[in-house]
Design a protein around this motif. Structure first.
Motif, PDB file in Angstrom:
ATOM      1  N   VAL A 200       3.621  -9.778  -5.894  1.00 21.80           N
ATOM      2  CA  VAL A 200       4.090  -8.078  -5.725  1.00 21.80           C
ATOM      3  C   VAL A 200       4.719  -8.472  -4.210  1.00 21.80           C
ATOM      4  O   VAL A 200       4.842  -9.705  -4.006  1.00 21.80           O
ATOM      5  N   ASN A 201       5.253  -7.149  -3.646  1.00 26.65           N
ATOM      6  CA  ASN A 201       6.253  -7.477  -2.535  1.00 26.65           C
ATOM      7  C   ASN A 201       6.022  -6.649  -1.514  1.00 26.65           C
ATOM      8  O   ASN A 201       5.296  -5.461  -1.699  1.00 26.65           O
ATOM      9  N   SER A 202       5.814  -7.228  -0.455  1.00 22.11           N
ATOM     10  CA  SER A 202       5.379  -6.262   0.453  1.00 22.11           C
ATOM     11  C   SER A 202       6.010  -6.456   2.172  1.00 22.11           C
ATOM     12  O   SER A 202       7.044  -7.665   1.683  1.00 22.11           O
ATOM     13  N   ASN A 203       6.647  -5.337   2.325  1.00 21.74           N
ATOM     14  CA  ASN A 203       6.927  -5.823   3.793  1.00 21.74           C
ATOM     15  C   ASN A 203       6.389  -5.696   4.499  1.00 21.74           C
ATOM     16  O   ASN A 203       7.354  -5.268   5.785  1.00 21.74           O
ATOM     17  N   GLU A 204       5.550  -6.120   5.103  1.00 25.05           N
ATOM     18  CA  GLU A 204       3.987  -6.758   6.156  1.00 25.05           C
ATOM     19  C   GLU A 204       4.361  -7.339   7.326  1.00 25.05           C
ATOM     20  O   GLU A 204       4.367  -7.071   7.873  1.00 25.05           O
ATOM     21  N   THR A 205       6.146  -8.322   7.052  1.00 25.77           N
ATOM     22  CA  THR A 205       6.130  -9.359   8.406  1.00 25.77           C
ATOM     23  C   THR A 205       7.166  -8.959   9.073  1.00 25.77           C
ATOM     24  O   THR A 205       7.543  -9.138   9.977  1.00 25.77           O
ATOM     25  N   GLY A 206       7.473  -7.138   7.984  1.00 20.71           N
ATOM     26  CA  GLY A 206       9.180  -6.646   8.210  1.00 20.71           C
ATOM     27  C   GLY A 206      10.462  -6.186   8.090  1.00 20.71           C
ATOM     28  O   GLY A 206      10.785  -5.156   7.956  1.00 20.71           O
ATOM     29  N   ILE A 207      10.273  -7.226   7.190  1.00 16.91           N
ATOM     30  CA  ILE A 207      10.822  -7.214   5.842  1.00 16.91           C
ATOM     31  C   ILE A 207       9.887  -7.759   4.149  1.00 16.91           C
ATOM     32  O   ILE A 207       9.401  -8.795   4.491  1.00 16.91           O
ATOM     33  N   TYR A 208      10.962  -7.461   3.113  1.00 15.77           N
ATOM     34  CA  TYR A 208      10.050  -7.787   2.495  1.00 15.77           C
ATOM     35  C   TYR A 208      10.344  -9.156   1.453  1.00 15.77           C
ATOM     36  O   TYR A 208      11.164  -9.863   1.836  1.00 15.77           O
ATOM     37  N   ASN A 209       9.074  -9.894   1.474  1.00 18.83           N
ATOM     38  CA  ASN A 209       8.633 -10.690   1.018  1.00 18.83           C
ATOM     39  C   ASN A 209       7.702 -10.873  -0.260  1.00 18.83           C
ATOM     40  O   ASN A 209       7.358  -9.086  -0.777  1.00 18.83           O
ATOM     41  N   VAL A 210       7.821 -12.100  -0.657  1.00 17.88           N
ATOM     42  CA  VAL A 210       6.599 -11.642  -2.376  1.00 17.88           C
ATOM     43  C   VAL A 210       5.674 -12.751  -2.194  1.00 17.88           C
ATOM     44  O   VAL A 210       5.532 -13.880  -1.450  1.00 17.88           O
ATOM     45  N   TYR A 211       4.290 -11.818  -2.832  1.00 19.07           N
ATOM     46  CA  TYR A 211       2.840 -12.241  -2.730  1.00 19.07           C
ATOM     47  C   TYR A 211       2.477 -12.898  -3.844  1.00 19.07           C
ATOM     48  O   TYR A 211       3.023 -12.665  -4.097  1.00 19.07           O
ATOM     49  N   GLU A 212       1.409 -13.646  -3.903  1.00 17.42           N
ATOM     50  CA  GLU A 212       0.518 -13.221  -4.766  1.00 17.42           C
ATOM     51  C   GLU A 212      -0.953 -12.694  -4.322  1.00 17.42           C
ATOM     52  O   GLU A 212      -1.759 -13.047  -3.504  1.00 17.42           O
TER      53      GLU A 212
ATOM     54  N   SER B 283      11.344 -14.905   3.974  1.00 19.15           N
ATOM     55  CA  SER B 283      12.671 -15.176   4.058  1.00 19.15           C
ATOM     56  C   SER B 283      12.583 -14.387   5.128  1.00 19.15           C
ATOM     57  O   SER B 283      11.393 -13.122   6.059  1.00 19.15           O
ATOM     58  N   THR B 284      13.505 -14.637   6.660  1.00 19.61           N
ATOM     59  CA  THR B 284      13.362 -13.897   7.629  1.00 19.61           C
ATOM     60  C   THR B 284      14.606 -12.849   7.514  1.00 19.61           C
ATOM     61  O   THR B 284      14.684 -12.180   9.407  1.00 19.61           O
ATOM     62  N   GLN B 285      15.064 -12.886   7.174  1.00 24.92           N
ATOM     63  CA  GLN B 285      16.642 -12.136   7.147  1.00 24.92           C
ATOM     64  C   GLN B 285      16.705 -11.392   5.663  1.00 24.92           C
ATOM     65  O   GLN B 285      17.310 -10.108   6.486  1.00 24.92           O
ATOM     66  N   GLU B 286      16.879 -11.295   4.331  1.00 18.11           N
ATOM     67  CA  GLU B 286      16.678 -10.374   3.732  1.00 18.11           C
ATOM     68  C   GLU B 286      15.790 -10.048   2.720  1.00 18.11           C
ATOM     69  O   GLU B 286      15.082 -11.281   2.964  1.00 18.11           O
ATOM     70  N   SER B 287      14.948  -8.878   2.438  1.00 18.01           N
ATOM     71  CA  SER B 287      14.418  -8.756   1.974  1.00 18.01           C
ATOM     72  C   SER B 287      14.341  -9.356   0.661  1.00 18.01           C
ATOM     73  O   SER B 287      15.310  -9.264  -0.217  1.00 18.01           O
ATOM     74  N   TYR B 288      13.208  -9.924   0.456  1.00 18.94           N
ATOM     75  CA  TYR B 288      12.897 -10.823  -0.856  1.00 18.94           C
ATOM     76  C   TYR B 288      12.029  -9.734  -2.620  1.00 18.94           C
ATOM     77  O   TYR B 288      10.976  -9.424  -1.434  1.00 18.94           O
ATOM     78  N   PHE B 289      12.500  -9.834  -3.460  1.00 18.10           N
ATOM     79  CA  PHE B 289      11.748  -9.108  -4.779  1.00 18.10           C
ATOM     80  C   PHE B 289      11.306 -10.107  -5.706  1.00 18.10           C
ATOM     81  O   PHE B 289      12.136 -10.537  -6.270  1.00 18.10           O
ATOM     82  N   GLY B 290      10.454 -10.122  -5.493  1.00 18.55           N
ATOM     83  CA  GLY B 290       9.330 -11.158  -6.501  1.00 18.55           C
ATOM     84  C   GLY B 290       9.921 -10.540  -8.252  1.00 18.55           C
ATOM     85  O   GLY B 290       9.750  -8.839  -7.984  1.00 18.55           O
TER      86      GLY B 290
END
Length: 644
Positions: free
Chosen positions: A54-66, A80-87
């Motif tokens: 899944v993708n979530s923005n809980e860190t402030g931007i989107y990252n990929v999670y399992e 990532s701390t700069q760009e939003s990543y989408f799985g």
């Protein structure tokens, strides 16, 4: 569709009492608290069906999670701390993943692979190129990637061998070279047939069948009048193409074509647009999504019986999307509501078990303080019925009237839907009623309604928005001396059109990434929009022809002398659709009138927000602006972080 709602009908619809003197107690939450909510999307199964990506923005931007399906534990995969990543998904037979991102909102996406050890590799090296992950081949030996690296105007499709992705130079070849703007909509499981789509106008198109063995391309969409086509999938036996179309209909339906005989059959239709359809891995189930009056209705059909699968009712939400696992035993359900962020559930077809996997609402927020949108309708200036979504603050009463905003969606041709948006809930929570208008030209209400604004933008569609004030007045709880207009992208244009062409209709305007100069915008569209440039020009006008006169006349930039009410503008510096220069110029023009203007530029955003910190800043400042210029509250010293 329903007739225009009277106040009595509205009262019944809202399930509340008529306006009274009693003001309910409502806890007000800060913008920071609203952005402690998490937005979660995606949800593809791992090969062993033990995890979801899944993708979530809980860190402030989107990252990929399992998400571990047994324990419900969520693990962050990218950092990532700069760009939003989408799985995009797992590899078919191992736990490597594909993810993508752009840089600063520039829309030039890259496709990356991450190994099980956490090492990343760029599968699409190169700058100023737009790439996309298109999917896996049926034999799972290769992946499809779209790219415009050969020609910036068109997206080709490359096939990359899975066995070679670890090599320094993975084996990749063009399997479809797009020389004429025909985009691939579906590929048959045996990779012999491609369904291609040509966009002629926004209302009309063609669909072709390309045979790779014979190199023959035939038009399979001969029709009279206007019709659009969208290939969905081929059957596993490679004999049938399923597609959606509005040929001969006001609404989109699902059809199928026998590739050998050419026979076309209407497969499924509703009283609304069919948005999408797909079959599960072995065709046990068919999933159909319907855009039913601004809300997604999902149907799952058991193809052995033809019966619809009865899914469990989920309190406080509705299923908006479904992903069925390869074994066809499990389904990921995304459950949506207009009052809180979507959540993900796991459903077991065999046992009927339903398991909630996420809790996206900030626990500091009481859901009872939030407001569900209600679908309403009202008559416009010419009697046309306009659908809209109305959010009424709980503290609004006949003796405690509240300010209101007419909200205009993007597009043109977009739709305000019953889905969650933190800014709407934040403003409603703080006492602003919102009427999200689906003016003529909006999608979702049939192609006739969708095209009523063609080459008439900033005129009748704007009058639909102004007529929304009559609906607001009918509620009996709105202070009609305090009504503003707000919108993003095309909605930002409509905001500026209201400020320039209907300068006394609204008391303030908030323009978020909005078009103000159609001549420049239509000449500077990104190169990869080439395949539907003609359709864009057909709907809005061609800036290189006599249409330029009309485009000049409807562009707010050239009429800033008319603006008399306070204005706020938000703009991304990296926006490739609405260039920053447009907002720079409109702000300068309005300021020359001596009108209050607030202008906020985000150096690391494009056409829309990706980063929570920017949303908190931008949307928080919108409320400060509205409190000052719409509510008329005295300006206070700058609020500390978290106290807006």
């Amino acid at each position: 569709m329903n007739k225009t709602l009277t106040l009595l009908a509205l009262v019944v619809l809202l399930g509340c009492n008529p306006p009274s003197n009693e003001v309910p107690e409502v806890t007000k939450y800060t913008i920071n608290q609203f952005y402690e909510n998490a937005n979660i999307g995606g949800g593809s199964f791992s090969p062993d069906e033990s995890k979801l990506l899944v993708n979530s923005n809980e860190t402030g931007i989107y990252n990929v999670y399992e998400i571990d399906l047994a324990s419900g534990e969520k693990t962050q995969i990218t950092n990532s701390t700069q760009e939003s990543y989408f799985g995009q998904g797992y590899f078919p037979n191992d736990n490597r993943i594909i993810y993508s991102f752009d840089e600063g909102g520039n829309e030039n996406f890259k496709v990356f692979m991450m190994t099980t050890e956490g090492q990343s590799k760029d599968l699409t090296p190169g700058d100023s190129v737009r790439n996309g992950f298109w999917g896996w081949s049926r034999d799972e030996k290769s992946m499809y990637i779209t790219s415009n690296k050969r020609d910036p105007r068109f997206m080709d499709i490359y096939e990359m061998q899975v066995s070679s992705v670890d090599d320094e130079a993975p084996i990749s070849e063009i399997i479809y070279q797009n020389n004429d703007g025909l985009n691939v909509g579906a590929i048959s499981p045996n990779e012999r047939f491609y369904a291609l789509v040509e966009t002629i106008t926004s209302a009309d198109g063609k669909m072709y069948l390309f045979d790779r063995e014979t190199n023959e391309k035939i038009d399979i969409s001969e029709h009279e009048g206007d019709a659009t086509y969208s290939p969905q999938f081929f059957s596993l036996d490679n004999k049938t193409l399923y597609y959606t179309t509005d040929e001969g209909s006001d609404f989109v339906y699902l059809a199928k074509r026998d590739l050998e005989s050419g026979e076309v059959t209407k497969e499924f239709e509703a009283s609304w647009d069919v948005w999408y359809a797909y079959d599960s891995w072995n065709e046990k189930y068919r999933v159909i999504g319907i855009n039913q009056d601004a809300k997604t209705e999902v149907k799952i059909i058991d193809q052995s019986s033809g019966e619809e699968v009865t899914l469990p009712a989920i309190e406080g939400g509705s299923i908006s999307s479904v992903n069925i696992s390869k074994s066809e035993k499990l389904a990921r359900l995304t459950v949506s509501t207009s009052a809180s962020p979507s959540n993900i559930y796991l459903y077991n077809f065999e046992t009927g078990e339903l398991k909630k996997l996420t809790n996206t609402l900030n626990p500091e927020i009481d859901s009872n303080d939030l407001v569900e949108g209600q679908v309403v309708r009202y008559a416009s200036f010419d009697g046309l019925e306009i659908p809209a979504i109305y959010y009424q603050p709980k503290q609004a009463t006949a003796d405690n009237k509240v300010p209101a905003l007419v909200w205009v969606h993007g597009g043109p041709g977009g739709q305000s839907r019953l889905s969650y948006f933190a800014l709407i809930q934040y403003l409603v929570n703080h006492g602003y009623a919102i009427l999200a208008v689906n003016n003529r030209g909006s999608s979702g209400y049939g192609k006739e309604f969708n095209h009523l604004d063609d080459k008439n933008h900033g005129d009748k569609d704007l009058k639909d928005c102004v007529a929304g004030k009559d609906f607001l007045a009918s509620t009996g709880v709105i202070d009609m001396e305090k009504v503003g207009i707000i919108g993003g992208s095309y909605g930002g244009y409509m905001t500026m059109a209201a400020m320039t062409f209907e300068p006394e209709a609204f008391d303030v305007g908030v323009n978020i990434f909005g078009v103000t100069n159609w001549l420049r915008t239509l000449k500077s569209i990104p190169p990869y929009w080439e395949s539907f440039r003609k359709a864009l020009y057909d709907e809005l006008g061609d800036p290189t022809t006599e249409d330029s006169v009309r485009l000049y006349n409807i562009s707010p930039l050239f009429h800033t002398q008319n603006v008399t009410k306070p204005l706020m503008v938000l703009q991304g510096a990296n926006d490739v659709r609405v260039l920053q220069v447009e907002s720079d110029e409109i702000v300068a023009g309005v300021k020359a009138n001596g009108v209050p203007v607030e202008y906020v530029i985000f150096e690391d955003e494009g056409h829309g927000f990706r980063k929570k910190e920017n949303e908190i800043e931008g949307y928080g400042q919108i409320k400060v602006f509205l409190d000052k210029y719409l509510k008329g509250e005295a300006e206070t010293a700058e609020a500390p972080a978290g106290s807006l």
